[in-house]
Design an enzyme around this catalytic site. Structure first.
Site, PDB file in Angstrom:
ATOM      1  N   HIS A   1       0.836  -1.209   0.000  1.00  0.00           N
ATOM      2  CA  HIS A   1       0.000   0.000   0.000  1.00  0.00           C
ATOM      3  C   HIS A   1       0.862   1.248   0.000  1.00  0.00           C
ATOM      4  O   HIS A   1       0.422   2.315  -0.403  1.00  0.00           O
ATOM      5  CB  HIS A   1      -0.896   0.029   1.256  1.00  0.00           C
ATOM      6  CG  HIS A   1      -1.778  -1.166   1.377  1.00  0.00           C
ATOM      7  ND1 HIS A   1      -2.802  -1.434   0.488  1.00  0.00           N
ATOM      8  CD2 HIS A   1      -1.792  -2.191   2.270  1.00  0.00           C
ATOM      9  CE1 HIS A   1      -3.409  -2.553   0.845  1.00  0.00           C
ATOM     10  NE2 HIS A   1      -2.813  -3.032   1.919  1.00  0.00           N
TER      11      HIS A   1
ATOM     12  N   HIS B   1       5.669   6.774   6.142  1.00  0.00           N
ATOM     13  CA  HIS B   1       5.332   6.256   4.822  1.00  0.00           C
ATOM     14  C   HIS B   1       4.929   7.424   3.934  1.00  0.00           C
ATOM     15  O   HIS B   1       4.817   8.552   4.414  1.00  0.00           O
ATOM     16  CB  HIS B   1       4.176   5.234   4.912  1.00  0.00           C
ATOM     17  CG  HIS B   1       2.940   5.851   5.465  1.00  0.00           C
ATOM     18  ND1 HIS B   1       2.634   5.876   6.817  1.00  0.00           N
ATOM     19  CD2 HIS B   1       1.950   6.547   4.856  1.00  0.00           C
ATOM     20  CE1 HIS B   1       1.504   6.528   6.991  1.00  0.00           C
ATOM     21  NE2 HIS B   1       1.083   6.955   5.837  1.00  0.00           N
TER      22      HIS B   1
ATOM     23  N   HIS C   1       2.556   8.920   0.333  1.00  0.00           N
ATOM     24  CA  HIS C   1       1.447   8.821  -0.618  1.00  0.00           C
ATOM     25  C   HIS C   1       1.863   9.632  -1.835  1.00  0.00           C
ATOM     26  O   HIS C   1       2.409  10.724  -1.684  1.00  0.00           O
ATOM     27  CB  HIS C   1       0.165   9.408  -0.014  1.00  0.00           C
ATOM     28  CG  HIS C   1      -0.246   8.749   1.273  1.00  0.00           C
ATOM     29  ND1 HIS C   1      -1.103   7.680   1.312  1.00  0.00           N
ATOM     30  CD2 HIS C   1       0.131   8.984   2.559  1.00  0.00           C
ATOM     31  CE1 HIS C   1      -1.273   7.296   2.583  1.00  0.00           C
ATOM     32  NE2 HIS C   1      -0.525   8.073   3.354  1.00  0.00           N
TER      33      HIS C   1
ATOM     34  N   HIS D   1       3.882  10.859   5.891  1.00  0.00           N
ATOM     35  CA  HIS D   1       3.257  10.764   7.211  1.00  0.00           C
ATOM     36  C   HIS D   1       4.200  10.069   8.177  1.00  0.00           C
ATOM     37  O   HIS D   1       4.707   8.976   7.881  1.00  0.00           O
ATOM     38  CB  HIS D   1       1.947   9.969   7.125  1.00  0.00           C
ATOM     39  CG  HIS D   1       0.886  10.693   6.359  1.00  0.00           C
ATOM     40  ND1 HIS D   1      -0.102  10.031   5.661  1.00  0.00           N
ATOM     41  CD2 HIS D   1       0.670  12.007   6.153  1.00  0.00           C
ATOM     42  CE1 HIS D   1      -0.892  10.919   5.075  1.00  0.00           C
ATOM     43  NE2 HIS D   1      -0.440  12.137   5.361  1.00  0.00           N
TER      44      HIS D   1
ATOM     45  N   THR E   1      -6.044   7.162   7.054  1.00  0.00           N
ATOM     46  CA  THR E   1      -6.573   7.370   5.692  1.00  0.00           C
ATOM     47  C   THR E   1      -6.617   6.054   4.919  1.00  0.00           C
ATOM     48  O   THR E   1      -6.870   6.042   3.712  1.00  0.00           O
ATOM     49  CB  THR E   1      -5.700   8.367   4.900  1.00  0.00           C
ATOM     50  OG1 THR E   1      -4.418   7.762   4.672  1.00  0.00           O
ATOM     51  CG2 THR E   1      -5.562   9.679   5.645  1.00  0.00           C
ATOM     52  N   THR E   2      -6.363   4.958   5.642  1.00  0.00           N
ATOM     53  CA  THR E   2      -6.510   3.628   5.033  1.00  0.00           C
ATOM     54  C   THR E   2      -7.396   2.807   5.969  1.00  0.00           C
ATOM     55  O   THR E   2      -7.492   3.112   7.158  1.00  0.00           O
ATOM     56  CB  THR E   2      -5.164   2.894   4.931  1.00  0.00           C
ATOM     57  OG1 THR E   2      -4.624   2.775   6.253  1.00  0.00           O
ATOM     58  CG2 THR E   2      -4.192   3.631   4.044  1.00  0.00           C
TER      59      THR E   2
END
Ligand SMILES: NS(=O)(=O)c1c(F)c(F)c(S(=O)(=O)CCO)c(N[C@H]2CCCc3ccccc32)c1F
Ligand SMILES: [Zn+2]
Length: 256
Positions: A66, A91, A93, A117, A198-199
């Site tokens: 992800h 991580h 995005h 993040h 957000t996941t």
């Protein structure tokens, strides 16, 4: 848990089928609109401890299907919040070649190239991430909005290893480096609101701190599929769309 993706039949509009909180309140990300902002003079500069890691320390850089994540040592923490929030992982995005912008939070509908993040949990009250992840005061995430600009050598500290984690569940060890250098110069200018992961499972457990934008040049090919799979699935466009703000207010530590 069940599989989820950013597009297709397991995409974000279907997450709430298996993860009910994803269809609930206090969801993240959001579009940070000027009319939502309320200046709060009590918001202190973010103070972080032990972010400057020595190269003798090994960090695990991984592709979890992800995102690209770096596991962080528990001596790293935020010391300026009401409780100590201990770092767990960071991580990213990002977008895709077809849609280069890939930040999750947007500012007045402006989407940035990417977003980093740094995930922390309330270690005053909970022993680890798993116990904290679904508690309303469980998590604090520092978000950095990233623009493509002059190269930031700090990102090179791990981007040079990224070819070793092209496929899901691949991990490499990287030498420690100064994680502070991934954050913007000013830690006193940020947006603050109550939101969620957000996941999936989208728990409404995150105190969000989003700093103003940053420069970065991040490009390489990553896959959400395992190495042995015959048809590699590119890992990109791993961002969720902005969510309903409802009656939430975004506090801001600076005057526009
Ligand atoms: N945007 S976000 O909400 O900050 C966010 C992500 F977007 C994201 F992809 C991840 S993930 O890479 O773990 C893949 C999916 O869980 C996380 N992980 C967190 C929450 C889940 C449990 C856990 C356990 C240990 C360390 C970190 C985390 C995440 F918090
Ligand atoms: Zn994230």
């Amino acid at each position: 848990g069940a599989k989820w993706t950013y597009n297709g039949p397991e995409g974000e509009h279907h997450w709430s089928k298996h993860y009910p909180y994803c269809g609930g309140a206090f969801q993240s990300p959001i579009d940070i609109k000027s009319e939502l902002l309320r200046f709060d003079p009590t918001l202190r500069p973010i103070e972080i401890q032990n972010y400057n890691l020595s190269p003798n320390e090994q960090l695990t850089l991984g592709n979890n299907g992800h995102s690209v994540q770096i596991s962080l040592p528990s001596k790293m923490h935020i010391s300026s919040l009401p409780h100590r929030y201990t770092a767990a992982q960071l991580h990213f995005h990002w977008g895709s070649s077809g849609r280069p912008s890939g930040s999750e939070h947007t500012v007045n509908s402006k989407q940035y190239a990417a977003e980093m993040h740094v995930v922390h949990f309330n270690s005053d009250k909970y022993p680890n991430m798993s116990m904290a992840v679904d508690k309303s005061d469980g998590l604090a995430v520092l978000g950095v909005l990233i623009e493509v600009g002059e190269f930031n050598p700090a990102f090179e500290q791990f981007l040079m290893f990224i070819n070793g984690i092209k496929y899901r569940d691949q991990r490499v060890q990287v030498p420690g480096f100064n994680i502070r250098a991934l954050l913007p110069a000013r830690l006193d200018e940020y947006y603050r609101y109550d939101g969620s992961l957000t996941t999936p499972p989208c728990y409404p457990s995150v105190l969000w701190t989003i700093f103003r934008n940053h420069f970065l040049d991040m490009a390489t090919a990553l896959y959400s599929s395992h190495a042995q799979e015959s048809s590699p699935v590119p890992l990109n466009g791993n961002f969720r769309k902005p969510q309903l703000v409802d009656s939430r207010v975004v506090l801001v530590s600076f005057k526009e």
